[in-house]
Design an enzyme around this catalytic site. Sequence first.
Site, PDB file in Angstrom:
ATOM      1  N   ARG A  85       3.569  -9.972  24.108  1.00  0.00           N
ATOM      2  CA  ARG A  85       2.993 -10.449  22.835  1.00  0.00           C
ATOM      3  C   ARG A  85       2.348  -9.304  22.046  1.00  0.00           C
ATOM      4  O   ARG A  85       1.294  -9.458  21.440  1.00  0.00           O
ATOM      5  CB  ARG A  85       1.932 -11.528  23.080  1.00  0.00           C
ATOM      6  CG  ARG A  85       2.440 -12.817  23.703  1.00  0.00           C
ATOM      7  CD  ARG A  85       3.356 -13.567  22.744  1.00  0.00           C
ATOM      8  NE  ARG A  85       3.632 -14.913  23.201  1.00  0.00           N
ATOM      9  CZ  ARG A  85       4.595 -15.244  24.061  1.00  0.00           C
ATOM     10  NH1 ARG A  85       5.382 -14.313  24.579  1.00  0.00           N
ATOM     11  NH2 ARG A  85       4.778 -16.518  24.382  1.00  0.00           N
ATOM     12  N   SER A 110       0.889 -21.267  21.568  1.00  0.00           N
ATOM     13  CA  SER A 110      -0.167 -20.780  22.474  1.00  0.00           C
ATOM     14  C   SER A 110      -1.270 -20.128  21.648  1.00  0.00           C
ATOM     15  O   SER A 110      -0.991 -19.234  20.858  1.00  0.00           O
ATOM     16  CB  SER A 110       0.383 -19.727  23.429  1.00  0.00           C
ATOM     17  OG  SER A 110       1.415 -20.251  24.208  1.00  0.00           O
ATOM     18  N   GLU A 132      -4.313 -15.123  20.911  1.00  0.00           N
ATOM     19  CA  GLU A 132      -2.992 -14.606  20.570  1.00  0.00           C
ATOM     20  C   GLU A 132      -2.749 -14.750  19.063  1.00  0.00           C
ATOM     21  O   GLU A 132      -2.038 -13.973  18.451  1.00  0.00           O
ATOM     22  CB  GLU A 132      -1.956 -15.431  21.355  1.00  0.00           C
ATOM     23  CG  GLU A 132      -0.581 -14.857  21.376  1.00  0.00           C
ATOM     24  CD  GLU A 132       0.471 -15.908  21.205  1.00  0.00           C
ATOM     25  OE1 GLU A 132       0.630 -16.388  20.064  1.00  0.00           O
ATOM     26  OE2 GLU A 132       1.137 -16.237  22.192  1.00  0.00           O
TER      27      GLU A 132
HETATM   28  N1  EPU Z   1      -0.364 -24.991  33.120  1.00  0.00           N
HETATM   29  C1  EPU Z   1      -1.392 -25.822  33.515  1.00  0.00           C
HETATM   30  N2  EPU Z   1      -2.028 -26.571  32.574  1.00  0.00           N
HETATM   31  C2  EPU Z   1      -1.702 -26.519  31.270  1.00  0.00           C
HETATM   32  C3  EPU Z   1      -0.658 -25.671  30.865  1.00  0.00           C
HETATM   33  C4  EPU Z   1       0.008 -24.899  31.808  1.00  0.00           C
HETATM   34  O1  EPU Z   1      -1.716 -25.907  34.685  1.00  0.00           O
HETATM   35  O2  EPU Z   1      -2.325 -27.237  30.479  1.00  0.00           O
HETATM   36  C5  EPU Z   1       0.363 -24.221  34.141  1.00  0.00           C
HETATM   37  C6  EPU Z   1       1.759 -24.800  34.305  1.00  0.00           C
HETATM   38  O3  EPU Z   1       1.798 -25.809  35.228  1.00  0.00           O
HETATM   39  C7  EPU Z   1       2.571 -23.605  34.753  1.00  0.00           C
HETATM   40  C8  EPU Z   1       1.849 -22.431  34.134  1.00  0.00           C
HETATM   41  O4  EPU Z   1       0.564 -22.895  33.710  1.00  0.00           O
HETATM   42  O5  EPU Z   1       2.569 -23.480  36.121  1.00  0.00           O
HETATM   43  C9  EPU Z   1       2.614 -21.851  32.988  1.00  0.00           C
HETATM   44  O6  EPU Z   1       2.838 -22.845  32.004  1.00  0.00           O
HETATM   45  P1  EPU Z   1       4.097 -22.817  31.007  1.00  0.00           P
HETATM   46  O7  EPU Z   1       5.357 -22.630  31.745  1.00  0.00           O
HETATM   47  O8  EPU Z   1       3.961 -23.976  30.092  1.00  0.00           O
HETATM   48  O9  EPU Z   1       3.925 -21.478  30.203  1.00  0.00           O
HETATM   49  P2  EPU Z   1       2.646 -20.760  29.594  1.00  0.00           P
HETATM   50  O10 EPU Z   1       2.384 -19.545  30.404  1.00  0.00           O
HETATM   51  O11 EPU Z   1       1.544 -21.731  29.416  1.00  0.00           O
HETATM   52  C10 EPU Z   1       4.038 -19.166  28.058  1.00  0.00           C
HETATM   53  C11 EPU Z   1       4.042 -18.746  26.627  1.00  0.00           C
HETATM   54  C12 EPU Z   1       4.685 -19.823  25.745  1.00  0.00           C
HETATM   55  C13 EPU Z   1       6.107 -20.034  26.222  1.00  0.00           C
HETATM   56  C14 EPU Z   1       6.079 -20.420  27.708  1.00  0.00           C
HETATM   57  C15 EPU Z   1       7.458 -20.524  28.293  1.00  0.00           C
HETATM   58  C16 EPU Z   1       2.119 -17.316  26.374  1.00  0.00           C
HETATM   59  C17 EPU Z   1       0.747 -17.135  25.810  1.00  0.00           C
HETATM   60  N3  EPU Z   1       2.675 -18.486  26.183  1.00  0.00           N
HETATM   61  O12 EPU Z   1       3.207 -20.316  28.156  1.00  0.00           O
HETATM   62  O13 EPU Z   1       4.731 -19.319  24.435  1.00  0.00           O
HETATM   63  O14 EPU Z   1       6.766 -21.016  25.471  1.00  0.00           O
HETATM   64  O15 EPU Z   1       5.371 -19.432  28.472  1.00  0.00           O
HETATM   65  O16 EPU Z   1       7.999 -19.258  28.462  1.00  0.00           O
HETATM   66  O17 EPU Z   1       2.653 -16.368  26.962  1.00  0.00           O
HETATM   67  C18 EPU Z   1       3.688 -19.276  22.291  1.00  0.00           C
HETATM   68  O18 EPU Z   1       3.579 -18.063  22.431  1.00  0.00           O
HETATM   69  O19 EPU Z   1       3.277 -19.864  21.252  1.00  0.00           O
HETATM   70  C19 EPU Z   1       4.267 -20.084  23.356  1.00  0.00           C
HETATM   71  C20 EPU Z   1       4.345 -21.398  23.299  1.00  0.00           C
END
Ligand code: EPU
Length: 337
Positions: free
Chosen positions: A162, A237, A333
């Site tokens: 990012r 995010s 972010e």
């Molecule tokens: N999780 C929780 N609770 C929550 C949300 C997530 O426990 O409320 C846990 C999930 O269970 C999972 C882990 O956190 O084990 C990761 O969650 P997820 O796969 O949804 O991905 P993320 O790390 O929360 C990142 C990006 C997203 C992108 C997804 C998929 C960042 C800041 N965000 O989210 O990007 O879509 O991975 O690759 O890196 C964005 O930048 O706007 C965005 C949506």
Amino acid sequence: MQENFSLQPYNTFGVDAKARYFAEIYSIEELKEALSFSDTQTLPLLFIGGGSNILLTKDFEGLAIKLSLKGIHEDLINENEVLVTAKAGENWHEFVIFCLEKNYGGLENLSLIPGNVGTSPMQNIGAYGTEIKDTFVSCTVLNLENLQLETFNLEQCKFGYRDSIFKQEGKGKYVILEVTFKLTRQTHKIKTEYGAIKSELENLGIQNPTIQDISKAVINIRQSKLPDPKEIGNAGSFFKNPTILLTQFEELQQKFENIQGYPNGDFVKVPAGWLIEQCGWKGKQIGNVASHKLQSLVIVNATGSATGKEIFDFSTEIINSVKEKFGIELEREVNII
Ligand code: EPU
């Protein structure tokens, strides 16, 4: 050029903040005209692409320029590769769909990301195991100091998680006008390693996915847990996933058995969504602002009437409680204006 113009339709949070001046530009000539106006009036500048990564915390006392340069062109390199160049004002997802319809591979994991092509390099947009740096070739920018066009290649963009030169030392110095990607035409690299993609493909009963199938799976996953900004204001995010030292992670594991992390050398990336949820924020609403009920990393304008300041203050409370419980400082972010 418009005066005292509401930017509500131009930010996906749907915050009603005004710009002292506003201009929508469709060409480099119009951009230069707008810049010469701001120069004579010595106005600060705000460039708006898809408006999907900004939080307007107050009225903007300067010139907001909406970049609406349009156009896509292709240069075939060989049987298997093509260079595709899109102008800054092209909608990102429509651009991805354009590529998929031509069977050009490389961007399918980035389906349905809000925003425009021109802002994609700013923060090296990424999702489901892919970032634009994986297919990025170059971008053409206007240097705001000398109004010359310049080209930045992959290395010069200094992409990170990012992050790019445009958020660091190049901040405020350039306007991205178009971006070129190198995509595949036949031998596509199918990326299914991200867990949710695998299980979604299984749900769909697909064993040998095409790039179009990957896109479909990504769209399904995103739609199942990320709020559509057209329905409820948000900027995806709100925070980055923090990277902490392995030693700190191991200490946290003693206290919080279920803590998740993705190790990388001496560091571990921890999902901010998990940390925020553990602090009790998931689905919680204060006034007009809430943490999304299905993905706590996303802050939403729950009533549609939130001010940018309210959203900012809500995010500060989240940062404070995560810091208190885990000793980890979350970083926003979204660009705060
Ligand atoms: N999780 C929780 N609770 C929550 C949300 C997530 O426990 O409320 C846990 C999930 O269970 C999972 C882990 O956190 O084990 C990761 O969650 P997820 O796969 O949804 O991905 P993320 O790390 O929360 C990142 C990006 C997203 C992108 C997804 C998929 C960042 C800041 N965000 O989210 O990007 O879509 O991975 O690759 O890196 C964005 O930048 O706007 C965005 C949506």
